[in-house]
Design a protein around this motif. Structure first.
Motif, short mmCIF file in Angstrom:
data_model
loop_
_atom_site.label_atom_id
_atom_site.label_comp_id
_atom_site.label_asym_id
_atom_site.label_seq_id
_atom_site.Cartn_x
_atom_site.Cartn_y
_atom_site.Cartn_z
N GLU A 8 0.82 -1.22 0.00
CA GLU A 8 0.00 0.00 0.00
C GLU A 8 0.85 1.26 0.00
OE1 GLU A 8 -3.84 -1.47 2.31
OE2 GLU A 8 -3.04 0.44 3.07
N THR A 9 1.89 1.28 0.86
CA THR A 9 2.71 2.50 0.92
C THR A 9 3.48 2.69 -0.39
OG1 THR A 9 4.43 1.26 2.07
CG2 THR A 9 2.98 2.60 3.44
N THR A 10 3.95 1.58 -0.98
CA THR A 10 4.69 1.70 -2.25
C THR A 10 3.76 2.21 -3.36
OG1 THR A 10 6.10 -0.17 -1.60
CG2 THR A 10 6.12 0.45 -3.91
N THR A 12 0.98 3.92 -3.08
CA THR A 12 0.59 5.32 -2.84
C THR A 12 1.70 6.27 -3.26
OG1 THR A 12 -0.78 4.60 -1.00
CG2 THR A 12 -0.19 6.93 -1.03
N ARG A 159 14.38 5.03 4.30
CA ARG A 159 13.02 5.53 4.09
C ARG A 159 13.05 6.91 3.45
NH1 ARG A 159 7.78 4.89 7.52
NH2 ARG A 159 8.07 2.88 6.54
N ALA A 169 6.06 8.03 2.01
CA ALA A 169 6.72 7.09 2.93
C ALA A 169 7.09 5.87 2.09
CB ALA A 169 5.79 6.71 4.06
#
Ligand SMILES: C[S@@+](CC[C@H](N)C(=O)[O-])C[C@H]1O[C@@H](n2cnc3c(N)ncnc32)[C@H](O)[C@@H]1O
Length: 218
Positions: A8-10, A12, A159, A169
């Protein structure tokens, strides 16, 4: 972080800066002789072992590698986690096939591709997910199929909290080439060759190009 979490973070992050990333990456491989050489070697092997099956470019982004391999006569399609990246890849490369999907859960039949290239995409997959990632590669590759993975080397997680002026992120997993080679070997993929190179003057990180293949007789 759970598997769902890192995907999900990748997604987004890349959806957020897809446009700017694609603009930056639109240049060809002119200033990168080693990239051209490694992709050229991969293309030769992939063409020779194709047997009518295509190559999958996993984590294709806006399609730079896909388009480069296509130009070398490889039957290739791209898959990326980010719908925005896929939209740009389709726009930039009309006529080539691009699908939204995760390389950690490949929606492809067994033995359906003759090769896999993953260029700077496994850098966003944490160590604990590497075994199932490479099991998936081995499952969809036809016997004799070729793999090229390209990644930043090192031994840390970095990060990124800002990219192209956006707050993001995005984790980068830098690893020694031996760790990736071992994870591939555990999935039954046999290393053929590797190139380790330092950063070019306009780059920050060292890189590895790791070639492997799926044995014809498992
Ligand atoms: C640094 S870019 C590299 C793009 C392209 N392969 C290249 O070399 O120019 C990383 C790409 O991998 C994609 N990616 C990251 N994790 C992925 C996953 N699990 N499945 C599919 N694509 C993924 C990202 O969305 C992004 O487009």
């Amino acid at each position: 972080m759970t598997e769902q979490g890192f995907l999900e973070t990748t997604r987004t992050a890349y959806d957020t800066f897809a446009e700017e990333y694609a603009r930056d990456e639109r240049n060809d491989y002119g200033p990168l002789p080693f990239e051209r050489a490694m992709l050229g070697a991969f293309a030769e092997y992939a063409r020779a072992s194709a047997g009518g099956l295509p190559v999958a470019d996993l984590g294709c982004g806006p399609g730079k590698v896909t388009s480069f391999l296509h130009g070398l006569g490889v039957d290739v399609f791209g898959i990326d986690l980010s719908p925005e990246m896929i939209a740009l890849a389709r726009k930039e490369n009309p006529g080539l096939r691009f699908d939204v999907g995760s390389m950690t859960a490949l929606d492809l039949p067994p033995a359906s591709v003759s090769g896999i290239v993953a260029s700077y995409s496994i850098i966003h997959v944490p160590d604990e997910a590497l075994p199932s990632l490479f099991d998936g590669f081995a499952r969809v590759l036809a016997p004799g199929g070729e793999v090229l993975v390209v990644f930043f080397t090192g031994d840390e997680r970095m990060r990124r909290t800002e990219a192209f002026g956006y707050e993001v992120a995005l984790d980068y997993h830098l690893r020694p080439a031996d760790r990736v080679a071992e994870a591939m070997r555990a999935a039954g993929l046999v290393e053929r060759a590797r190139l380790l190179r330092g950063p070019e003057p306009h780059e920050l990180l060292p890189r590895a190009f790791l070639f492997a293949s799926k044995p014809r007789e498992a």
